[in-house]
Design an enzyme around this catalytic site. Structure first.
Site, PDB file in Angstrom:
ATOM      1  N   ARG A   1      20.680  -7.905  -2.389  1.00 41.99           N
ATOM      2  CA  ARG A   1      20.191  -8.110  -1.025  1.00 41.99           C
ATOM      3  C   ARG A   1      20.235  -9.593  -0.640  1.00 41.99           C
ATOM      4  NH1 ARG A   1      16.608  -4.350   1.354  1.00 41.99           N
ATOM      5  NH2 ARG A   1      15.186  -5.973   2.073  1.00 41.99           N
TER       6      ARG A   1
ATOM      7  N   ARG B   1      25.563 -18.462  -1.722  1.00 43.08           N
ATOM      8  CA  ARG B   1      26.543 -19.184  -0.900  1.00 43.08           C
ATOM      9  C   ARG B   1      26.855 -20.546  -1.484  1.00 43.08           C
ATOM     10  NH1 ARG B   1      22.866 -18.564   3.613  1.00 43.08           N
ATOM     11  NH2 ARG B   1      23.296 -16.493   4.453  1.00 43.08           N
TER      12      ARG B   1
ATOM     13  N   ARG C   1       6.069   1.298  -5.095  1.00 43.47           N
ATOM     14  CA  ARG C   1       5.346   0.053  -5.344  1.00 43.47           C
ATOM     15  C   ARG C   1       4.453  -0.181  -4.139  1.00 43.47           C
ATOM     16  NH1 ARG C   1       3.462  -2.467  -9.548  1.00 43.47           N
ATOM     17  NH2 ARG C   1       3.572  -4.737  -9.446  1.00 43.47           N
TER      18      ARG C   1
ATOM     19  N   ARG D   1       4.107 -14.127  -2.353  1.00 42.71           N
ATOM     20  CA  ARG D   1       4.399 -15.071  -1.269  1.00 42.71           C
ATOM     21  C   ARG D   1       3.183 -15.315  -0.386  1.00 42.71           C
ATOM     22  NH1 ARG D   1       8.995 -11.114   1.568  1.00 42.71           N
ATOM     23  NH2 ARG D   1       7.661  -9.296   1.746  1.00 42.71           N
TER      24      ARG D   1
ATOM     25  N   GLU E   1       0.345 -12.199  -0.322  1.00 43.67           N
ATOM     26  CA  GLU E   1       0.865 -10.843  -0.575  1.00 43.67           C
ATOM     27  C   GLU E   1       0.909 -10.575  -2.077  1.00 43.67           C
ATOM     28  OE1 GLU E   1       4.314  -9.823   1.826  1.00 43.67           O
ATOM     29  OE2 GLU E   1       5.108  -8.589   0.195  1.00 43.67           O
TER      30      GLU E   1
ATOM     31  N   TYR F   1      15.448   2.034   0.383  1.00 44.40           N
ATOM     32  CA  TYR F   1      14.999   0.660   0.646  1.00 44.40           C
ATOM     33  C   TYR F   1      15.601   0.215   1.981  1.00 44.40           C
ATOM     34  CZ  TYR F   1      13.751  -4.026  -1.251  1.00 44.40           C
ATOM     35  OH  TYR F   1      13.202  -5.265  -1.502  1.00 44.40           O
TER      36      TYR F   1
ATOM     37  N   ASP G   1      16.095  -1.381   5.650  1.00 44.96           N
ATOM     38  CA  ASP G   1      15.595  -2.392   6.577  1.00 44.96           C
ATOM     39  C   ASP G   1      15.442  -1.753   7.952  1.00 44.96           C
ATOM     40  OD1 ASP G   1      15.242  -4.667   5.003  1.00 44.96           O
ATOM     41  OD2 ASP G   1      17.388  -5.058   4.952  1.00 44.96           O
TER      42      ASP G   1
HETATM   43  P1  FAD Z   1       6.802   3.445   8.252  1.00 49.67           P
HETATM   44  O1  FAD Z   1       6.735   2.192   9.017  1.00 49.67           O
HETATM   45  O2  FAD Z   1       6.211   3.491   6.895  1.00 49.67           O
HETATM   46  O3  FAD Z   1       6.130   4.600   9.133  1.00 49.67           O
HETATM   47  C1  FAD Z   1       5.703   5.822   8.620  1.00 49.67           C
HETATM   48  C2  FAD Z   1       4.429   6.200   9.349  1.00 49.67           C
HETATM   49  O4  FAD Z   1       4.066   7.523   8.975  1.00 49.67           O
HETATM   50  C3  FAD Z   1       3.258   5.306   8.951  1.00 49.67           C
HETATM   51  O5  FAD Z   1       2.628   4.806  10.115  1.00 49.67           O
HETATM   52  C4  FAD Z   1       2.326   6.231   8.160  1.00 49.67           C
HETATM   53  O6  FAD Z   1       0.977   5.906   8.314  1.00 49.67           O
HETATM   54  C5  FAD Z   1       2.670   7.586   8.787  1.00 49.67           C
HETATM   55  N1  FAD Z   1       2.396   8.721   7.906  1.00 49.67           N
HETATM   56  C6  FAD Z   1       2.823   8.885   6.618  1.00 49.67           C
HETATM   57  N2  FAD Z   1       2.366  10.044   6.130  1.00 49.67           N
HETATM   58  C7  FAD Z   1       1.633  10.639   7.107  1.00 49.67           C
HETATM   59  C8  FAD Z   1       0.888  11.852   7.188  1.00 49.67           C
HETATM   60  N3  FAD Z   1       0.780  12.658   6.140  1.00 49.67           N
HETATM   61  N4  FAD Z   1       0.274  12.149   8.351  1.00 49.67           N
HETATM   62  C9  FAD Z   1       0.348  11.309   9.426  1.00 49.67           C
HETATM   63  N5  FAD Z   1       1.026  10.145   9.394  1.00 49.67           N
HETATM   64  C10 FAD Z   1       1.662   9.807   8.255  1.00 49.67           C
HETATM   65  N6  FAD Z   1      12.720  -4.639   7.306  1.00 49.67           N
HETATM   66  C11 FAD Z   1      13.489  -5.553   7.940  1.00 49.67           C
HETATM   67  O7  FAD Z   1      14.473  -5.200   8.617  1.00 49.67           O
HETATM   68  N7  FAD Z   1      13.179  -6.898   7.867  1.00 49.67           N
HETATM   69  C12 FAD Z   1      12.115  -7.370   7.163  1.00 49.67           C
HETATM   70  O8  FAD Z   1      11.877  -8.577   7.125  1.00 49.67           O
HETATM   71  C13 FAD Z   1      11.298  -6.404   6.476  1.00 49.67           C
HETATM   72  N8  FAD Z   1      10.241  -6.824   5.751  1.00 49.67           N
HETATM   73  C14 FAD Z   1       9.457  -5.901   5.118  1.00 49.67           C
HETATM   74  C15 FAD Z   1       8.353  -6.359   4.393  1.00 49.67           C
HETATM   75  C16 FAD Z   1       7.528  -5.443   3.747  1.00 49.67           C
HETATM   76  C17 FAD Z   1       6.355  -5.952   2.951  1.00 49.67           C
HETATM   77  C18 FAD Z   1       7.816  -4.045   3.819  1.00 49.67           C
HETATM   78  C19 FAD Z   1       6.936  -3.055   3.109  1.00 49.67           C
HETATM   79  C20 FAD Z   1       8.912  -3.591   4.543  1.00 49.67           C
HETATM   80  C21 FAD Z   1       9.747  -4.501   5.193  1.00 49.67           C
HETATM   81  N9  FAD Z   1      10.839  -4.080   5.960  1.00 49.67           N
HETATM   82  C22 FAD Z   1      11.638  -5.019   6.592  1.00 49.67           C
HETATM   83  C23 FAD Z   1      11.180  -2.645   6.093  1.00 49.67           C
HETATM   84  C24 FAD Z   1      10.565  -1.995   7.330  1.00 49.67           C
HETATM   85  O9  FAD Z   1       9.156  -2.094   7.266  1.00 49.67           O
HETATM   86  C25 FAD Z   1      10.981  -0.532   7.373  1.00 49.67           C
HETATM   87  O10 FAD Z   1      12.387  -0.396   7.384  1.00 49.67           O
HETATM   88  C26 FAD Z   1      10.450   0.247   8.593  1.00 49.67           C
HETATM   89  O11 FAD Z   1       9.199  -0.173   9.017  1.00 49.67           O
HETATM   90  C27 FAD Z   1      10.390   1.714   8.203  1.00 49.67           C
HETATM   91  O12 FAD Z   1       9.987   2.514   9.277  1.00 49.67           O
HETATM   92  P2  FAD Z   1       9.583   4.027   8.995  1.00 49.67           P
HETATM   93  O13 FAD Z   1       9.283   4.642  10.320  1.00 49.67           O
HETATM   94  O14 FAD Z   1      10.603   4.670   8.147  1.00 49.67           O
HETATM   95  O15 FAD Z   1       8.294   3.970   8.065  1.00 49.67           O
HETATM   96  N1  UDP Z   2      13.880 -12.072  -5.144  1.00 45.47           N
HETATM   97  C1  UDP Z   2      13.676 -13.010  -6.137  1.00 45.47           C
HETATM   98  N2  UDP Z   2      13.130 -14.216  -5.822  1.00 45.47           N
HETATM   99  C2  UDP Z   2      12.788 -14.538  -4.561  1.00 45.47           C
HETATM  100  C3  UDP Z   2      12.987 -13.582  -3.537  1.00 45.47           C
HETATM  101  C4  UDP Z   2      13.537 -12.357  -3.858  1.00 45.47           C
HETATM  102  O1  UDP Z   2      13.968 -12.755  -7.299  1.00 45.47           O
HETATM  103  O2  UDP Z   2      12.281 -15.658  -4.336  1.00 45.47           O
HETATM  104  C5  UDP Z   2      14.452 -10.769  -5.526  1.00 45.47           C
HETATM  105  C6  UDP Z   2      13.350  -9.738  -5.849  1.00 45.47           C
HETATM  106  O3  UDP Z   2      13.844  -8.919  -6.890  1.00 45.47           O
HETATM  107  C7  UDP Z   2      13.265  -8.948  -4.573  1.00 45.47           C
HETATM  108  C8  UDP Z   2      14.725  -8.920  -4.146  1.00 45.47           C
HETATM  109  O4  UDP Z   2      15.219 -10.226  -4.497  1.00 45.47           O
HETATM  110  O5  UDP Z   2      12.736  -7.658  -4.789  1.00 45.47           O
HETATM  111  C9  UDP Z   2      14.977  -8.638  -2.704  1.00 45.47           C
HETATM  112  O6  UDP Z   2      14.277  -9.595  -1.933  1.00 45.47           O
HETATM  113  P1  UDP Z   2      14.009  -9.368  -0.403  1.00 45.47           P
HETATM  114  O7  UDP Z   2      13.502 -10.630   0.185  1.00 45.47           O
HETATM  115  O8  UDP Z   2      15.215  -8.753   0.218  1.00 45.47           O
HETATM  116  O9  UDP Z   2      12.846  -8.271  -0.468  1.00 45.47           O
HETATM  117  P2  UDP Z   2      11.925  -7.665   0.689  1.00 45.47           P
HETATM  118  O10 UDP Z   2      10.668  -8.462   0.643  1.00 45.47           O
HETATM  119  O11 UDP Z   2      12.678  -7.785   1.986  1.00 45.47           O
HETATM  120  O12 UDP Z   2      11.718  -6.248   0.297  1.00 45.47           O
END
Ligand code: FAD
Ligand code: UDP
Length: 369
Positions: A171, A175, A248, A279, A299, A347, A349
């Site tokens: 991911r 560069r 996780r 972070r 976090e 996984y 985005d």
């Molecule tokens: P979710 O957002 O999980 O929505 C599912 C919803 O269903 C939730 O509100 C939950 O409460 C509800 N639900 C589940 N079960 C039930 C039930 N039984 N009854 C009623 N409601 C229920 N993506 C990026 O592109 N850029 C980023 O920088 C990025 N950073 C991230 C950082 C973190 C820490 C995490 C965890 C994810 C990140 N993502 C990022 C990914 C992004 O969050 C997801 O791709 C996106 O939000 C997924 O949307 P979703 O609708 O599939 O799931």
């Molecule tokens: N990662 C790492 N060091 C860093 C940042 C990321 O080793 O400082 C690795 C780690 O395994 C992580 C993966 O790269 O799970 C992907 O990182 P990304 O930032 O895409 O994860 P996100 O937070 O978006 O899920």
């Protein structure tokens, strides 16, 4: 049998909300139920001290898909934020992703050839990496693996890098230019005013019931609509009949500081194993907000336990095999559609979730399903 709704959407995250929006636009009757006390799933943001706080971790929108980018612009204006996290390892500071700045900071070399020579020597003739550790060393060598990857990754996933799939580290760009942009995608930014506003606009004409868990009243819920769109955990939907999938989880600790600027960047990664969190996020930097106070969030990755929030699927071989069994059941469902990160156990985005939701909605409306 007559149903009150055409679709019952379980979950008001990105998938559920995009799907519901498209369907209600086409005059389908939709009800969304959401177990949390707010909409927007993990992209939820709220305002505090005039700062938009990313409650469930930093969310930076990025994509190469122009259709998705244009679609989202109907609901928000984006700023020109470029994600450039820094990593702190003990007393040392490095730029991410791995680029000429990182290589200079690590080895005091200045040219791409010098960097490539060092990595070549450190990669130990690794040809076909079988796990994350081997893949990382092949890409960036031993030093960067030891200082910037091993500790962070093992905290993040709760298992040794030698037991994790190689794709996770792919991911991150590597560069041989002085470019600290974390993403290679053409389009990137933060929606001005936060993500929740996007979901509010999407759901303007959709009935939403918060604090409503599908599993608390499944039998009655299933009688409400012709079809169910499910965005929760797929193993839970099937009552864990093939066993539990591994996820996780995360814990977020936020605090307001009486300080204008705490760390000078939105995202600072702590890569050593000895520090429990991965972070610190300083939210005001996402939108360049000018205020005298600041809000930061530590976090912490945590072990997932049944009943808690699942944030990341663990896509290793063992779990992929279990998921395939659930997916076979899912594919044979006539009246249930599975979508999003947890139902697809991917996984994803944000842009991938939007793409998938638009495709599923289009198929539904053209009766492909
Ligand atoms: P979710 O957002 O999980 O929505 C599912 C919803 O269903 C939730 O509100 C939950 O409460 C509800 N639900 C589940 N079960 C039930 C039930 N039984 N009854 C009623 N409601 C229920 N993506 C990026 O592109 N850029 C980023 O920088 C990025 N950073 C991230 C950082 C973190 C820490 C995490 C965890 C994810 C990140 N993502 C990022 C990914 C992004 O969050 C997801 O791709 C996106 O939000 C997924 O949307 P979703 O609708 O599939 O799931
Ligand atoms: N990662 C790492 N060091 C860093 C940042 C990321 O080793 O400082 C690795 C780690 O395994 C992580 C993966 O790269 O799970 C992907 O990182 P990304 O930032 O895409 O994860 P996100 O937070 O978006 O899920």
């Amino acid at each position: 049998m007559m149903f009150k709704y055409d679709y019952l959407v379980v979950g008001s995250g990105l998938f559920g909300s995009i799907f519901a929006h498209e369907m209600s636009k086409a005059y389908r009757k939709v009800l969304i139920i959401e177990k949390r006390n707010h909409i927007a799933g993990n992209i939820y943001t709220y305002e505090l001290e005039n700062i938009n706080v990313h409650k469930y971790g930093p969310h930076i929108f990025h994509t190469n898909d122009k259709e998705v980018w244009d679609y989202l612009h109907r609901f928000a204006e984006f700023n020109r934020y470029t994600n450039s996290p820094v990593a702190i390892y003990k007393k040392e500071l490095y730029n991410l992703p791995f680029n000429m700045n990182t290589f200079y900071q690590m080895w005091k070399i200045k040219t791409p050839n010098e960097a490539k020579n060092i990595i070549e020597k450190q990669k130990n003739m690794l040809k076909n990496p079988k796990n994350l550790e081997e893949q990382a060393i092949k890409l960036v060598g031993e030093d960067i693996y030891e200082k910037l990857i091993k500790g962070y990754t093992e905290k993040q996933w709760g298992k040794p890098c030698s037991e994790l799939p190689p794709f996770i580290i792919n991911r991150l760009p590597v560069r041989f230019t002085y470019d600290n942009n974390y993403f290679n995608d053409q389009y990137q930014g933060i929606p001005i005013g936060g993500y929740t506003k996007i979901i509010e606009k999407l759901l303007k004409n959709v009935e939403v019931k918060l604090n409503t868990n599908f599993f608390d009243n499944r039998e009655n819920m299933e009688k409400l609509a012709n079809k169910i769109v499910y965005t929760g955990m797929i193993d839970q939907f099937y009552d864990y009949c093939f066993g539990e999938l591994e996820y996780r989880s995360l814990k977020f600790e936020s605090e307001t500081k009486n300080l204008e600027n705490y760390q000078g960047n939105a995202v600072v990664n702590y890569t050593e194993a000895e520090i429990d969190y991965t972070r610190i996020i300083e939210h005001k930097h996402f939108e360049n907000t000018k205020t005298s106070k600041t809000i930061i969030t530590h976090e912490y990755p945590t072990k997932y336990k049944k009943g808690e929030e699942a944030y990341y699927p663990v896509n290793d071989d063992k779990n992929s095999k279990i998921w395939k069994k659930y997916n076979e059941l899912a594919e044979n469902e006539k009246n249930v559609i599975f979508g999003g990160r947890l139902a697809k156990y991917k996984y994803y985005d944000m842009w991938e979730v939007i793409k998938e939701a638009l495709k599923v909605a289009e198929d539904e409306l053209s009766n492909v399903r």
